[in-house]
Write a protein that holds these residues in place. Structure first.
Motif, mmCIF file in Angstrom:
data_model
loop_
_atom_site.group_PDB
_atom_site.id
_atom_site.type_symbol
_atom_site.label_atom_id
_atom_site.label_comp_id
_atom_site.label_asym_id
_atom_site.label_seq_id
_atom_site.Cartn_x
_atom_site.Cartn_y
_atom_site.Cartn_z
ATOM 1 N N VAL A 192 46.896 -26.651 -30.204
ATOM 2 C CA VAL A 192 46.314 -27.703 -30.458
ATOM 3 C C VAL A 192 44.501 -27.420 -30.278
ATOM 4 O O VAL A 192 43.879 -27.775 -30.933
ATOM 5 N N HIS A 193 44.256 -26.858 -29.102
ATOM 6 C CA HIS A 193 42.931 -26.718 -28.901
ATOM 7 C C HIS A 193 42.391 -25.604 -29.849
ATOM 8 O O HIS A 193 41.024 -25.746 -30.288
ATOM 9 N N ARG A 196 41.814 -27.699 -33.024
ATOM 10 C CA ARG A 196 40.403 -28.504 -32.916
ATOM 11 C C ARG A 196 39.442 -27.728 -32.884
ATOM 12 O O ARG A 196 38.372 -28.335 -33.722
ATOM 13 N N GLU A 197 39.134 -26.438 -32.569
ATOM 14 C CA GLU A 197 37.935 -25.853 -32.611
ATOM 15 C C GLU A 197 37.654 -25.336 -34.023
ATOM 16 O O GLU A 197 36.738 -25.368 -34.509
ATOM 17 N N MET A 199 38.668 -27.228 -36.902
ATOM 18 C CA MET A 199 38.172 -28.482 -37.282
ATOM 19 C C MET A 199 37.083 -28.829 -37.143
ATOM 20 O O MET A 199 36.418 -29.311 -38.001
ATOM 21 N N ASN A 200 36.333 -28.499 -35.920
ATOM 22 C CA ASN A 200 34.923 -29.020 -35.622
ATOM 23 C C ASN A 200 33.939 -28.173 -36.248
ATOM 24 O O ASN A 200 32.855 -28.514 -36.389
ATOM 25 N N GLN A 216 52.678 -31.178 -31.366
ATOM 26 C CA GLN A 216 51.457 -31.985 -30.810
ATOM 27 C C GLN A 216 52.011 -33.134 -29.894
ATOM 28 O O GLN A 216 53.008 -33.560 -30.190
ATOM 29 N N ASP A 220 47.262 -35.451 -28.017
ATOM 30 C CA ASP A 220 46.671 -34.725 -28.987
ATOM 31 C C ASP A 220 46.557 -35.463 -30.270
ATOM 32 O O ASP A 220 45.271 -35.238 -30.818
ATOM 33 N N ASP A 223 43.306 -37.490 -30.049
ATOM 34 C CA ASP A 223 42.194 -37.060 -30.153
ATOM 35 C C ASP A 223 41.844 -36.705 -31.646
ATOM 36 O O ASP A 223 40.631 -36.680 -32.218
ATOM 37 N N PHE A 224 42.964 -36.390 -32.414
ATOM 38 C CA PHE A 224 42.906 -35.930 -33.662
ATOM 39 C C PHE A 224 42.447 -36.991 -34.661
ATOM 40 O O PHE A 224 41.981 -36.784 -36.013
ATOM 41 N N TYR A 227 38.737 -37.622 -36.381
ATOM 42 C CA TYR A 227 38.755 -36.420 -37.484
ATOM 43 C C TYR A 227 39.275 -36.765 -38.835
ATOM 44 O O TYR A 227 39.041 -36.799 -39.698
#
Length: 479
Positions: A192-193, A196-197, A199-200, A216, A220, A223-224, A227
């Motif tokens: 998941v991390h 996230r990286e 998608m950022n 997930q 998670d 947090d998603f 976005y």
């Protein structure tokens, strides 16, 4: 005796420049625009790295669709292209006043190269070519400022390959000076991390297709959600298994997790372009998702799912499904629900539905019988799949006799009748072939089948089916 057409002056000039890369690099800024596309293509395919870098830095067109030249990903040429972008960013003086606005790294066909590197005897001058609409390929990506927009498609399975890792690291370091857009993002089984990286890096409003296969937790998902809600142009969404569903015995924890799920589902209200929805989780929340949809769907895929009666009933209440073209309920267990609500829904989409996939639903004769009035009204159906349901010979004959209106069907897949199996659930090969021939003869008396097959359950030993299609094809255990 044939006479070969001599090479044009442009071709001879390109050949001379490619042979002497140092000279070519030194005079890139003075090259006429008309030479650029064909020379760049030759330099790129010949891996003349220094020439590629210099030409990217001095590219005279608004768009550089270099991804169309990347038939096989190559880290060295990708680095050269990205180095060329860096050179452009660091240069304070551009003698050609470079016009580059869009660097397209997607491996898709592009008309730019056909126009500029076609037949050279077509009497196209640089002035005429300048007027062609090649620079208008990405109008929706145009920026008011001169920030270069980098467009990609990502397909990542388990881990990043060398080129993907290099590009993403490069992109993360240049987010402040470039604009990164990913139109199609497909990710399988990344932590998941890491997701996230990734998608950022990208502007979420440019994602049109998202496929996310990841384990997930609800945290998670929370947090998603933010976005996810910014993907205003999303047309296709595929979300696979979610782990860590609401299961805690503590009321406080359950309430918090329920709020996480509610917040995530509420983001569906922000999708103004969604047409294709494929979800493989959200158990007991499907009716909430359908209630949030803002646009008519073309595709709904819900697979490997134990559906509740309330969720099945919600299909007939969701106006966003009334123009559905493709319905996939593969692996959705239907034998314990009242099938009449599904029948009502199928009647509502009878004029638009093209694909119906009800494989592995554990349906019985009585349920198929209940659906027959809806099934016979389909007028646009092209594909129907019923493998791995438990239907007898009489009900299958009845089904086929209700398909006279299926003039557009070109793929039909039905389960082998229950009478093909003996008392120990083993396939009787002779009965299988005999009954399938009989069913096809039944259909031929009504209409001409195009591509029809009957299949047994998957063999537990070899993992294959016995399939009857223009004759029996037996699994390994029965050959």
């Amino acid at each position: 005796m044939s006479v070969q057409t001599p090479p044009t002056l442009q071709k001879l000039a390109r050949q001379a420049l490619v042979r002497n890369e140092a000279v070519a690099v030194s005079c890139v800024g003075e090259l006429p625009t008309v030479l650029f596309p064909a020379l760049f293509k030759e330099a790129f395919e010949g891996r003349h790295i220094n020439l590629v870098k210099e030409m990217v830095a001095d590219w005279p067109f608004p768009s550089l669709p270099v991804g169309a030249l990347m038939k096989t990903p190559n880290l060295e040429t990708l680095q050269a292209v990205l180095d060329g972008v860096d050179m452009r960013l660091t240069r304070k003086f551009h003698p050609r006043r470079t016009k580059l606005q869009v660097l397209d790294l997607r491996n898709v066909h592009h008309s730019f190269w056909n126009i500029w590197t076609g037949e050279e005897d077509s009497s196209c001058s640089a002035e005429n070519l300048e007027e062609k609409p090649v620079v208008k390929v990405f109008p929706k990506y145009a920026l008011r400022d001169q920030c270069v927009k980098v467009i990609v498609e990502l397909c990542i399975w388990s881990c990043l390959d060398e080129a993907q890792a290099y590009f993403l690291k490069w992109a993360q370091q240049r987010k402040a000076s470039l604009h990164f857009c990913c139109t199609k993002m497909k990710i399988w089984r990344l932590p998941v991390h890491a997701i996230r990286e990734i998608m950022n890096v990208f502007d979420p409003q440019h994602i049109t297709e998202l496929e996310l296969h990841a384990e997930q937790t609800l945290l998670d998902l929370e947090d998603f959600a933010a976005y996810f809600g910014q993907m205003r142009n999303l047309r296709k969404l595929f979300l696979e298994a979610l782990q860590g569903m609401i299961s805690s015995n503590r009321n406080e924890t359950r309430d918090r997790e329920a709020n996480y799920m509610k917040n995530f589902i509420s983001q569906f209200c922000k999708f103004n372009c969604l047409q294709h929805l494929c979800v493989h989780f959200l158990r007991d929340h499907m009716n909430q998702v359908l209630g949030c949809l803002m646009t008519p769907l073309e595709t709904l895929s819900v697979t490997c799912y134990i559906i509740s009666q309330n969720e099945l009933n919600s299909f007939s209440c969701c106006k966003s499904l009334f123009q559905l073209k493709h319905l996939e309920l593969r692996g959705v267990i239907l034998h314990d629900v009242d099938i009449m609500s599904l029948r009502g829904f199928l009647e509502k989409v009878a004029d638009t539905l093209e694909t119906l996939d009800l494989q592995c639903c554990r349906m019985k004769d009585s349920q198929l019988y209940a659906l027959l009035p809806a099934l016979r009204n389909f007028s646009q159906l092209t594909t129907v799949k019923f493998y791995s349901n438990k239907f007898s010979m009489p009900i299958l004959k009845d089904l086929l006799q209700h398909t006279a209106n299926w003039s557009t069907v070109n793929v039909e897949q039905y389960p082998a009748p229950l009478e093909c199996y003996d008392d120990s659930a083993q396939v009787s090969v002779e009965r299988f072939a005999q009954l399938c021939r009989e069913l096809i003869d039944t259909l031929r008396a009504i209409r001409q089948p195009y591509n029809i097959s009957f299949a047994t359950e998957i063999c537990y030993t070899c993992g294959e089916r016995c399939v009857y299609h223009n004759g029996p094809r037996l699994c390994c255990c029965w050959q």
